[in-house]
Design an enzyme around this catalytic site. Structure first.
Site, PDB file in Angstrom:
ATOM      1  N   GLU A  38       4.095  -6.471   0.132  1.00  0.00           N
ATOM      2  CA  GLU A  38       4.064  -5.056   0.521  1.00  0.00           C
ATOM      3  C   GLU A  38       3.933  -4.877   2.022  1.00  0.00           C
ATOM      4  O   GLU A  38       4.112  -3.771   2.528  1.00  0.00           O
ATOM      5  CB  GLU A  38       2.925  -4.326  -0.220  1.00  0.00           C
ATOM      6  CG  GLU A  38       1.528  -4.489   0.358  1.00  0.00           C
ATOM      7  CD  GLU A  38       0.874  -5.834   0.069  1.00  0.00           C
ATOM      8  OE1 GLU A  38       1.578  -6.785  -0.319  1.00  0.00           O
ATOM      9  OE2 GLU A  38      -0.361  -5.958   0.259  1.00  0.00           O
ATOM     10  N   CYS A  60      -2.702 -11.040  -3.967  1.00  0.00           N
ATOM     11  CA  CYS A  60      -3.933 -11.492  -3.309  1.00  0.00           C
ATOM     12  C   CYS A  60      -5.141 -11.222  -4.204  1.00  0.00           C
ATOM     13  O   CYS A  60      -5.307 -11.877  -5.219  1.00  0.00           O
ATOM     14  CB  CYS A  60      -4.059 -10.813  -1.942  1.00  0.00           C
ATOM     15  SG  CYS A  60      -5.216 -11.629  -0.825  1.00  0.00           S
ATOM     16  N   HIS A 109       1.575 -11.375   0.810  1.00  0.00           N
ATOM     17  CA  HIS A 109       1.656  -9.921   0.664  1.00  0.00           C
ATOM     18  C   HIS A 109       3.069  -9.375   0.848  1.00  0.00           C
ATOM     19  O   HIS A 109       3.444  -9.012   1.966  1.00  0.00           O
ATOM     20  CB  HIS A 109       0.732  -9.260   1.685  1.00  0.00           C
ATOM     21  CG  HIS A 109      -0.712  -9.416   1.363  1.00  0.00           C
ATOM     22  ND1 HIS A 109      -1.460  -8.422   0.776  1.00  0.00           N
ATOM     23  CD2 HIS A 109      -1.546 -10.473   1.516  1.00  0.00           C
ATOM     24  CE1 HIS A 109      -2.705  -8.853   0.601  1.00  0.00           C
ATOM     25  NE2 HIS A 109      -2.782 -10.097   1.045  1.00  0.00           N
TER      26      HIS A 109
END
Lengths: 784, 232
Positions: free
Chosen positions: B196, B85, B194
């Site tokens: 994560e 991002c 994302h």
């Protein structure tokens, strides 16, 4: 730092000098010029309040003192109309309610012990008026303000929520406010890195020129990290850090939040603050590092009334004295007058009390984070708040007279002339649908109405993932975040209000909102533990509004006592009205619950085939104030549903036991829209169908099938139970003597919600209708 | 394996990235933007967030941070670098990846569970996937529209450097549905979604099996760790 005298005071001046004279209005000058006329009325002070200030000081106030008193004695900061009622929250408490309460009402935010050495602080606060004038910045700074309250307690903010109420969805001005408010919250909250885990979105014409933007923040800390904001220890430094002070938000508290909007009046745009979420994000990390390094005695956020509030509150809560030099405030605009500096509500500022020997360490940390800082002065033992400007004293007051001992009003209260007629106008007399086709049509009308619609258009603009601890969020009934990664300890929060119920009966309405928020936390698998409230009302100068307010506080404080959970703080917002028409009384109740292990949390919809669906709680003919009456008949009248808080408590305990034993795999609260909306949402949550039979529910209560679907009786929840746990679950309900009826079974093959004998609606159609209202009004929802 | 996660002022998902590294079996190392020391890490993650508020072009100021000198040198020497991002935006600003990211075509911020197709399973960060595999991980951005000139896009596609493509919904108007790309060597990868946020059951996207049980992002982190083990 410039030391030039202000060259030009084009901005609204409180009259320090003015054009005719360059003489600074010092304490000395004030003492010798008692006759000078002062613009107290323009600053929102009443004549008797001004007289009181003169009596306290034994002279006329300086223009700077007048500025301080005017903002601190405003309704918004002083709670002068609500104080006598709010005391009930402090009186109606039991030892049980205090057991886990670490900090109660009156501090920046309440704190409760959630176990394992962890504490949680949370609070909900209004930013209604700025959000109508300038929706984007108004809503953004509402988030920023409540988050700073959390930081000042020593906690790390971990989530936000927002309870939003707008005008009619089809009114031409509503889109302006909705777009502004939602993008403002999105801009600020996302950039701050806090997950938005839920809230409410509501449309009603009573909020047309007065939207309600209530922002909630929650933070967590270890017990030993708790800090209170007070200025103790003579000689300790008073340090202002964060953003520079500018001309925005001057008089926000006294002008915006403490007066009604006059249509056609002058624009109040300059009174709305401008937010900088990046500065606040840096400030969060900086403050946490300062706390962790034990470099501060206390930190107070600057919100409403800015430096006036921070200095007078810190001094009042501490040793009582403080001396600062206002020239040392770092300014964005060097032409600001001292009065403006005192009143400015520029965002992202904090005031710290620092021991002299720790100042170097403090300055190192703020430098690391590139946070601008200036030492303004120190704590004293004089009992006076003294403020210097250009070497002369412009403020010398007892800080308690500013921050604590403001005026208290016992406003006139009057039983509303219209309420008996309104309560007599029951919805029971309205035509109910008789044929299956009519029931189907009204079911679809309800799920396609603005307040029952899917709010994804709003919530998709908020980051719900950041920090990696979000265990539940919209569209589940409560938001939930993990507190401890090792143990799985977590907290759940729900906010609820129903202004329609409160309009019919404010005492009952408050209890209903409390019961709903309590139930929403319970269905998530958490144990309700504490309450924060944001009480939104019309003008306190209207005796009927004051009656609504007093009834609400009675109902809410009684309700909390009965449920055994304390109110830890909150906010009162008056003057929410357009012209002379007040909003419906709207007490937004936030309930926080604790869950030992978030692995046991419960979703609000089912995901597995062939599980039994049970309805907990009894259904009666209770359509007054219902979504059905409003949507289908445009009707609001009668008396809101009965509420049995002892029953709600038993229901919550039952759900908790079922969650611990792993007997239920979904649970969804019934509230506005009744069983109809609960079924639609539970089916829509994961897109798994169900077959439902209502004959037993209707037969046992002696009501028709339409009433069984649309009634809003309280104390009800639908749950799904795997077949192998059926016997145990029924046994649990029987053992706890809570009414339970099997109403159907989940069905992965049909792709539809089938209410047998009445109608079938495919999930695609249901979702399409449910998503349409917001998308049609405000633009497409990405990905749908 | 020690994986550095750089915190810039305004980084938001830095702790999430550290947690993801830990869950994948690596050792996260917190690095500070103002330092010139990579502390001997074996790989780097530039996390998501709003560095410097993104008040200027996203990632532009952060790409000039002191530590970026070392990041660029390490990347050019072959160290695995992942930009997520805002981190992706920084990598394009720093010239380590081509193209740029602009405001979403619909004008708003969007947070959703996003399906991606793995187009290249041979980069340092995608080795655990198979080409053509579809995964679901969260996406959340206001300025995620990938742009580049036609020639650049042709070249990226021709060289297999389009690593991820949006499937079903293009959430931000990215050209050719591109969600993430790599450098020529395949050690530097950037993407808008994302990974994560999809590494731990209970906190990821919903799946057909259970609420929030999606862990499709874990492969990013296990890929880089596995690669290091193989090379060692």
């Amino acid at each position: 730092m410039t030391t030039e005298a202000p060259a030009n005071t084009a901005a609204p001046s409180t009259g320090s000098g003015g054009a005719a004279t360059a003489v600074l209005d010092t304490v000395e000058v004030a003492a010798t010029t008692p006759e000078k006329e002062q613009p107290y009325a323009a600053l929102g002070l009443k004549p008797d309040e001004y007289e009181r200030i003169r009596n306290i000081l034994g002279r006329r106030p300086t223009s700077a003192e007048l500025a301080m008193y005017s903002v601190m004695w405003s309704e918004h900061c002083s709670y002068k109309s609500s104080k006598i009622y709010l005391r009930q929250f402090g009186k109606k408490v039991t030892p049980e309610m205090k057991k886990n309460l670490m900090v109660g009402m009156g501090e920046n935010a309440g704190v409760i012990d959630v176990g394992e050495g962890w504490a949680v602080t949370f609070k909900i606060e209004s930013h209604n008026h700025p959000s109508y004038i300038e929706p984007f910045q108004g809503a953004a700074t509402g988030v920023g303000g409540i988050v700073r309250d959390i930081i000042s307690m020593g906690a790390r903010p971990v989530a936000v929520m927002d309870a939003l109420r707008f005008g009619a969805i089809d009114h031409p001005d509503t889109a302006r406010v909705v777009h502004g408010v939602v993008s403002g919250i999105s801009f600020y909250g996302n950039c701050l890195g806090l997950p938005n885990i839920g809230g409410e979105t509501w449309f009603d014409s009573v909020y047309q020129a007065n939207p309600l933007v209530n922002a909630l923040a929650v933070g967590v800390m270890r017990h030993e990290d708790l800090h209170l904001a007070n200025a103790k220890g003579a000689g300790n430094k008073v340090v202002l850090f964060g953003a520079r002070t500018g001309g925005d938000g001057i008089g926000g508290a006294s002008i915006l939040a403490s007066d009604s909007f006059d249509e056609g009046g002058p624009t109040k745009r300059p009174a709305v603050q401008v937010g900088d979420p990046f500065a606040e994000k840096v400030l969060i990390e900086c403050c946490l590092e300062l706390f962790a390094g034990d470099l501060v005695e206390g930190i107070q956020d600057l919100g409403a009334a800015g430096i006036s509030c921070a200095t007078s509150e810190l001094a009042s809560n501490g040793d009582g004295g403080m001396a600062i030099v206002l020239d040392d405030v770092l300014l964005r605009d060097p032409t600001l007058t001292p009065e403006e500096i005192l009143m400015s509500e520029s965002q992202e500022r904090m005031m710290a009390i620092v021991r002299p020997e720790k100042l170097d360490g403090f300055l190192e940390v703020v430098k690391k984070w590139d946070v601008e800082t200036s030492v303004l002065g120190e704590v004293t033992d004089t009992g006076r708040l003294s403020i210097m400007w250009h070497g002369q004293e412009i403020v010398n007051v007892d800080p308690r007279t500013v921050a604590v001992d403001g005026p208290v009003y016992e406003r006139p209260v009057a039983y509303p002339t219209w309420i008996d007629a309104l309560q007599a106008d029951t919805a029971a007399k309205l035509d109910r649908p008789a044929t299956p086709d009519e029931i189907r049509a009204q079911f679809l009308q309800l799920i396609g109405s603005a307040n029952q619609a899917d709010a994804a258009w709003v919530t998709n603009q908020y980051d719900k993932y950041v920090l990696g601890n979000t265990a539940l969020s919209y569209p589940d009934d409560a938001g939930m975040v993990r507190v401890d990664e090792e143990s799985g300890l977590g907290v759940a929060i729900a906010t609820d209000a129903n202004g329609r119920y409160s309009q019919l009966d404010p005492r009952q309405g408050a209890k209903l909102a409390l019961a709903e928020a309590y139930r929403n936390v319970a269905v998530s698998g958490a144990v309700p533990a504490a309450v924060s409230d944001c009480l939104n009302f019309g003008s306190p100068e209207n005796p009927e509004v004051m009656w609504q307010f007093s009834e609400t506080v009675e109902g809410l404080s009684d309700g909390c006592l009965e449920l055994g959970i304390p109110v830890t703080g909150g906010n009162v917002s008056f003057y929410n009205q357009t012209g002379d028409v007040p909003i419906h009384p709207t007490p937004v109740i936030a309930v926080l619950g604790v869950i030992d292990d978030i692995a046991r949390r419960i979703p609000s919809g089912w995901q597995d085939d062939g599980h039994n669906i049970y309805l907990l709680g009894d259904t009666a003919l209770e359509l007054d104030g219902s979504a059905w009456a409003g949507v289908v008949h445009g009707h609001l009248g009668g008396r809101p549903p009965a509420v049995d808080l002892a029953g709600e408590k038993r229901l919550a305990e039952l759900l908790n036991a079922a969650a611990i034993e792993g007997l239920i795999d979904s649970a969804h609260d019934l509230s506005d829209g009744g069983l109809a909306i609960a079924l639609a949402e539970a089916v829509g949550r994961f897109g798994l169908g169900a077959r439902v039979v209502l004959d037993e529910v209707a037969g046992d209560a002696g009501i028709d099938l339409a009433t069984a679907l649309f009634s809003e009786s309280t104390g009800r929840v639908i749950v799904t139970v795997p077949r192998e746990d059926d016997v145990k679950f029924r046994g649990l309900c029987e053992g706890r003597d809570y009414p339970v009826r099997r109403i159907g079974v989940t069905d992965a093959t049909s792709g539809a919600l089938e209410v047998q004998g009445l109608f079938t609606v495919s999930i695609d159609e249901l979702r399409g209708i449910n998503r349409a209202p917001l998308a049609d009004a405000f633009g497409p929802i990405v990905g749908y | 394996m020690r994986i550095g996660v750089i915190t810039f002022p305004g980084s938001l998902d830095d702790r999430d990235a550290q947690r993801a590294v830990r869950i994948a079996g690596g050792e996260p190392v917190a690095l500070w933007h103002g330092s010139h020391d990579l502390e001997g890490v074996d790989a780097l993650i530039l996390p998501g967030g709003f560095s410097y508020g993104d008040y200027l072009r996203c990632g532009a100021i952060a790409s000039l941070s002191p530590i970026m000198t070392e990041v660029v040198a390490a990347a050019n020497a072959g160290m695995p670098v992942l930009g997520i991002c805002n981190g992706f935006q920084m990598l394009t600003e720093a010239g380590l990846l081509e193209g740029g990211l602009i405001r979403n075509d619909h004008g708003g911020f969007i947070c959703r569970d996003q399906v991606l197709r793995i187009e290249n399973a041979s980069t340092d960060w995608t080795g655990e996937f198979s080409a053509g595999e579809e995964i679901t991980i969260p996406l959340k951005n206001g300025e995620g529209g990938f742009i580049a000139s036609d020639e650049t896009l042709d070249r990226l596609e021709g060289e297999g450097r389009v690593v991820f493509r949006y499937v079903g919904v293009n959430p931000n108007g990215s050209l050719r549905d591109i969600a993430g790309i790599s450098n020529e060597r395949g050690n530097v990868v950037g993407l808008m979604p994302h990974p994560e946020h999809a590494v731990e059951p209970g906190f990821g996207p919903d799946t057909a099996a259970a609420m929030r049980s999606g862990v499709d992002g874990l492969g990013f982190f296990t890929s880089v760790i596995r690669r290091a083990l193989v090379e060692a």
